[in-house]
Design an enzyme around this catalytic site. Structure first.
Site, short mmCIF file in Angstrom:
data_model
loop_
_atom_site.label_atom_id
_atom_site.label_comp_id
_atom_site.label_asym_id
_atom_site.label_seq_id
_atom_site.Cartn_x
_atom_site.Cartn_y
_atom_site.Cartn_z
N GLN A 89 -6.31 -11.84 4.58
CA GLN A 89 -5.43 -10.66 4.59
C GLN A 89 -5.95 -9.56 5.53
O GLN A 89 -5.84 -8.36 5.23
CB GLN A 89 -5.23 -10.11 3.17
CG GLN A 89 -4.38 -11.04 2.31
CD GLN A 89 -3.87 -10.39 1.04
OE1 GLN A 89 -4.52 -9.51 0.47
NE2 GLN A 89 -2.72 -10.85 0.57
N GLU A 139 7.03 -3.37 -0.01
CA GLU A 139 6.38 -2.28 0.72
C GLU A 139 7.36 -1.53 1.63
O GLU A 139 7.26 -0.31 1.79
CB GLU A 139 5.22 -2.81 1.57
CG GLU A 139 4.03 -3.28 0.77
CD GLU A 139 4.07 -4.76 0.44
OE1 GLU A 139 3.06 -5.29 -0.07
OE2 GLU A 139 5.14 -5.38 0.66
#
Length: 563
Positions: free
Chosen positions: A111, A48
């Protein structure tokens, strides 16, 4: 009726988004299913952080808003460095992050991370979308905020249930935000005060920063400089805002800037600062910065004016607009009055440059890193987009490549992010496929995002990587050499991959140069390859230092010259 995912994609089309740099995850699957049929190019990075740096490089190279996306939790938190980097360097990004369903927010769900709270200090604005009716207006506002005023990143957090729900799509035609109305025109009285002060100045200097490049005010600045014959000094981030080969361009100032620029800023009696933050790397010790000068400061961000250096003539406005205003008024003043003084001043500055130019001691046996940058400049004819990693490689790129275009130099200035250059170069090349794009890299910094070789190969991005390989964290070693008695504590990178084998394992062409005579042939061979990335491993002098250098806590005229 459209789902949130469909609304998101439609909004991106309305904003003319051509490419997204994104990494999928569980809460984003609805969006990615919709993207499967969309005619928007999607680039899948291998991390990312690589994705957001690529979006950053794309934005800097094109002037458009960069767009990236990551899933909730670790995906979102992996973007934080890139968001900070863009915030400090005023880069327009819209960052979409996935989030757990609204009913689970705050419950430590799988998450889950409070990305809005985490990024609040490092964004221009942020949105947590809790109602699908807020989605389209928020996206419209996000792009407007990112690109207007002082550009910067905006985060939009997208809970999974909002993305899946439906509503009637309506995209706002215009944006009106209470309390957000950037001022583009400078106050006429302040502009006249600037010109009156300039009229009487004997040793004036224009100090330009990254704002000149961002607002694309380079043509107006060139006209202003040539009308009055003014010297131009740049911040590191300003490089490219004024032609590097112009006789009035002195160089860049600061910790590793050139002697003439630092001396000019020390002796000047009037500074016209345009689109700069007066960062500590540029000013040196503040009580020794421009001690004889009055200062005018043009900047679109009112918070930047008198933040670090007290300003005598503040002008809040866009660099391009204000320079056009200056050109409108310029004929009303007597520029012959101090013409001889200005000519003598320019002569003095050029004498300083002749005494101590950027230089190094050439070698016929070992490759000097500066020599590699000079050869890159030569073979690209000064026309390439140059991205850099962070460290010595970054400073040598600034010193020995003469930039002439405002979107030609891409480097992490404010944050100094190692691992930035390579993914940024990928984004720049995707945005500007017509340009040759180089990443001038250090081996340590390149290793931090080397996995993006795979991205460049998969999408056939013809970026060139020139590793100045000294098997050190070079700038750390330099400081240890100069200030810590050569105690090289954990700065040696003896254990590193064979870069040729690494590149070849990804299907990336690679070359190595170990002698000075190999440098130019390898560069020319690499430039023949157009549809794949090319990695070049230049084995350089291990203990070469970057000079000049202003030590921490010193004034600009207290340079270590390294002669």
């Amino acid at each position: 009726m459209k789902t949130g995912a469909e609304i998101l994609v439609e909004c991106l089309k309305r904003e003319n988004v051509e490419v997204i740099f994104g990494y999928p995850g569980g809460v984003l699957l609805g969006i990615y299913d919709t993207l499967f049929d969309a005619d928007i190019k999607h680039i899948l990075p291998r991390h990312e952080q690589g994705g957001i740096h690529a979006a950053d490089g794309y934005a800097r190279a094109t002037g458009k808003v960069g767009v990236c996306m990551a899933t909730s939790g670790p995906g979102a938190t992996n973007l934080v460095t890139g968001i900070t980097n863009a915030y400090m360097d005023s880069v327009p990004l819209v960052v979409f992050t996935g989030q757990v369903p609204t009913s689970l927010i705050g419950g430590d769900a799988f998450q889950e991370a409070d990305i809005i709270g985490i990024t609040r200090p490092i964004v221009k604005h942020s949105y947590l979308i809790k109602d699908i009716k807020e989605l389209a207006p928020s996206i419209r506002e996000a792009f407007y905020i990112a690109r207007t005023g002082r550009p910067g990143p905006v985060v939009i957090d997208l809970p999974k249930d909002v993305v899946a729900s439906k509503t009637k799509f309506k995209y706002p035609e215009k944006v009106e935000l209470l309390g957000y109305n950037p001022n583009y025109e400078g106050h006429p009285m302040q502009i006249k005060k600037l010109l009156k002060t300039l009229e009487g100045a004997k040793k004036p200097v224009i100090y330009m920063g990254g704002g000149v490049r961002i607002s694309e005010a380079h043509k107006e600045l060139l006209e202003f400089v040539e009308k009055i014959n003014l010297p131009v000094v740049s911040s590191f981030m300003g490089l490219g805002g004024f032609p590097g080969d112009h006789p009035n361009f002195i160089g860049w100032l600061g910790m590793h800037g050139n002697y003439a620029s630092n001396m000019a800023m020390t002796e000047t009696d009037f500074i016209i600062a345009i689109g700069t933050r007066f960062s500590d790397r540029s000013t040196g010790r503040l009580d020794g910065f421009a001690p004889h000068a009055k200062i005018a400061h043009i900047d679109i961000d009112p918070a930047s004016i008198s933040k670090n250096v007290v300003i005598d003539i503040p002008i809040v406005g866009d660099c391009k607009v204000v320079l056009n205003q200056i050109l409108k008024y310029i004929g009303s003043y007597d520029w012959e009055k101090r013409k001889k003084d200005r000519e003598n001043w320019l002569a003095q500055i050029k004498a300083w440059d002749s005494e101590h130019p950027f230089s190094y001691k050439p070698s016929k046996k070992i490759i000097k890193p500066q020599f590699v940058v000079e050869k890159i400049y030569e073979v690209t004819k000064g026309d390439a987009i140059i991205c850099t990693e962070v460290g010595q490689n970054q400073m040598w790129a600034g010193q020995f490549y003469r930039f002439k275009d405002p979107r030609q130099f891409i480097s992490s200035g404010g944050l100094g992010t190692m691992g930035f250059g390579f993914p940024a170069a990928i984004g720049a090349k995707i945005g500007r496929p017509d340009k040759e794009v180089f990443d001038i890299a250090g081996d340590g910094s390149f290793l931090m995002n080397m996995q993006e070789i795979c991205t460049a190969v998969q999408y056939r991005v013809g970026v060139k990587v020139a590793i100045l390989n000294n098997k050190f964290l070079g700038m750390i070693r330099q400081w240890q050499n100069l200030f810590f008695n050569n105690r090289y504590s954990y700065s040696c990178l003896e254990c590193q991959p064979d870069f040729l084998k690494l590149a070849e394992s990804y299907g990336c062409p690679a070359f190595r140069a170990e002698k000075p005579e190999d440098v130019e042939p390898i560069l020319r061979e690499a430039m023949k390859i157009k549809d794949l990335p090319v990695l070049m491993d230049f084995v350089v002098d291990r203990e070469e230092n970057v000079f000049p250098m202003v030590p921490a806590g010193a004034a600009l005229n207290e340079m270590i010259l390294g002669d």
